[in-house]
Design an enzyme around this catalytic site. Structure first.
Site, short mmCIF file in Angstrom:
data_model
loop_
_atom_site.label_atom_id
_atom_site.label_comp_id
_atom_site.label_asym_id
_atom_site.label_seq_id
_atom_site.Cartn_x
_atom_site.Cartn_y
_atom_site.Cartn_z
N ASP A 72 4.07 -1.75 7.62
CA ASP A 72 3.29 -1.24 7.63
C ASP A 72 2.23 -1.28 8.30
OD1 ASP A 72 4.66 -0.89 4.66
OD2 ASP A 72 2.04 -1.61 3.94
N HIS A 123 0.67 5.92 4.56
CA HIS A 123 -0.89 5.22 4.66
C HIS A 123 -1.47 5.00 5.00
CE1 HIS A 123 -0.48 1.38 3.43
NE2 HIS A 123 -0.91 0.82 4.84
N HIS A 127 -6.81 3.66 6.91
CA HIS A 127 -6.21 2.29 6.46
C HIS A 127 -7.25 1.20 5.98
CE1 HIS A 127 -4.61 -1.71 5.60
NE2 HIS A 127 -3.49 -0.95 5.69
N HIS A 217 4.86 -6.35 8.46
CA HIS A 217 3.81 -5.33 9.31
C HIS A 217 4.07 -4.98 10.96
CE1 HIS A 217 1.82 -6.78 5.94
NE2 HIS A 217 0.87 -5.78 5.61
#
Length: 372
Positions: A72, A123, A127, A217
């Site tokens: 991510d 995503h 964010h 991540h």
């Protein structure tokens, strides 16, 4: 677009009916179901595997010894290129849930991810960890703007992962309109966006199970120790192999497409995507779920009337053939069936059924509803 009922709707319906009943029994207890419903509304969104407001995919089948890697918040110029080399050295796939703003900032990394054979998910654009607390228009803009950004690379993500995994009542309708589904995760090390990378591999290997979607991540740790992060990733991949857990594409693990290659930039049709996603479980749902009673009765009535509806010389056009629940029987009573549908996946299942039944008079035909 009409949004299907979610558990939140059903819970609200039950809560209000119990409230009305308690008004007649004991008015002091009446507020209790409403309070419990409000608590569910507040708590459920932060439980990343609970599909209270919308269906959430958080893992694959436990029966198959495989997992999927997801990364991510990237792409990141320090981490992503080194991560891609590491994945290539192990010959394992991954899915990158990228933000729109970083995709715009580092377009060459998006191209490198795709060229390496990995998939990309949406995503959000910025964010924001508090995105789901904002209004519907803001949430819609975040999803669509990121989607439009990624479509410039010739792809259309079909998977959306909300920031920090939190959902909201508005999210499902927005995703349905975009032909997308929500994917979270089932295994993580609580690394807080690579703020805590020490023993990351050890923590995840201690609790990983078959079917897990692993959350990682690909952003630079605040301490800047990219080398340690790469070592943790390497240990994790090696450890998964030692546990005899195959690392497979996310799409294979969940039996649902994550990304569509689409140079036209028009993206997938939401209705076609919706039915494509239903295809694998459609027959089971029709005959082994809450709708089975009405469907079975419909099936009995259909069989009873079938001999008088068609003769052996008829050519039949079936609109919305789906997986062929009715098509096979129709084909046995007529010369030819042109079975049309908007879902390629459903027609593929129909084709397989026809071959298994030895029926060569069925013509599965995909309909492009954009041209209708």
């Amino acid at each position: 677009m009409i949004c299907p009922l979610a558990p939140a709707h059903i819970t609200a319906f039950v809560a209000f009916h119990i409230y009305a009943l308690l008004l007649l029994i004991d008015i002091r207890l009446a507020p209790l179901p409403l309070v419990l419903f409000i608590l569910c509304c507040l708590i459920a969104p932060v439980l990343t595997r609970i599909g209270f407001y919308l269906p959430i995919i958080s893992r694959g089948s436990r029966s198959i010894p495989s997992v999927a890697l997801t990364f991510d918040d990237g792409p990141d110029p320090e981490v992503t290129p080194r991560l891609l080399k590491l994945l290539a050295s192990h010959a394992v796939p991954a899915t990158f849930f990228v933000t729109g703003i970083r995709a715009e900032r580092f377009p060459e990394l998006i191209r490198e991810i795709l060229a390496s054979g990995h998939t990309i998910g949406n995503h959000s654009y910025n964010h924001s960890p508090f995105l789901m607390l904002k209004g519907k228009q803001v949430l819609e803009s975040e999803v669509i703007t990121a989607q439009q950004t990624l479509q410039r690379f010739g792809i259309t993500p079909l998977a959306f992962r909300p920031p920090v995994g939190i959902t909201s009542p508005h999210l499902w309708r927005i995703l349905l309109q975009q032909g997308m589904h929500c994917i979270n995760f089932s295994c993580r090390a609580f690394d807080r966006g690579n703020r805590r990378i020490a023993r990351l591999a050890e923590k995840m290997l201690a609790k990983v199970r078959p079917g897990d979607i692993l959350l990682l991540h690909d952003i630079t740790p605040p301490a800047g120790d990219v080398q340690q992060l790469m070592q943790e990733f390497d240990q994790l991949i090696t450890g998964l192999k030692h546990k005899q857990l195959a690392i497979v594409p996310l799409a294979k693990l969940i039996a649902r497409e994550v990304m569509q290659v689409d140079d036209s930039l028009s993206g997938p049709n939401p209705a076609a995507t919706f039915y494509n996603d239903l295809a694998a479980t459609y027959d089971h749902e029709q005959f082994n779920s809450g709708v089975s009673l009405s469907r079975k009765k419909e099936w009995e009535l259909f069989l009873a009337r079938l001999p008088v509806l068609f003769s052996g010389t008829n050519r039949i056009l079936e609109i919305g053939a789906g997986t062929g629940i009715f098509t096979l029987e129709i084909a046995r009573h007529c010369k030819e069936v042109l079975a049309t549908d908007i879902s390629r996946n459903m027609l593929d299942i129909l084709d397989q059924k026809a071959a298994a039944a030895g029926l060569d008079n069925i013509r599965p035909t995909l309909v492009d509803i954009e041209s209708c």
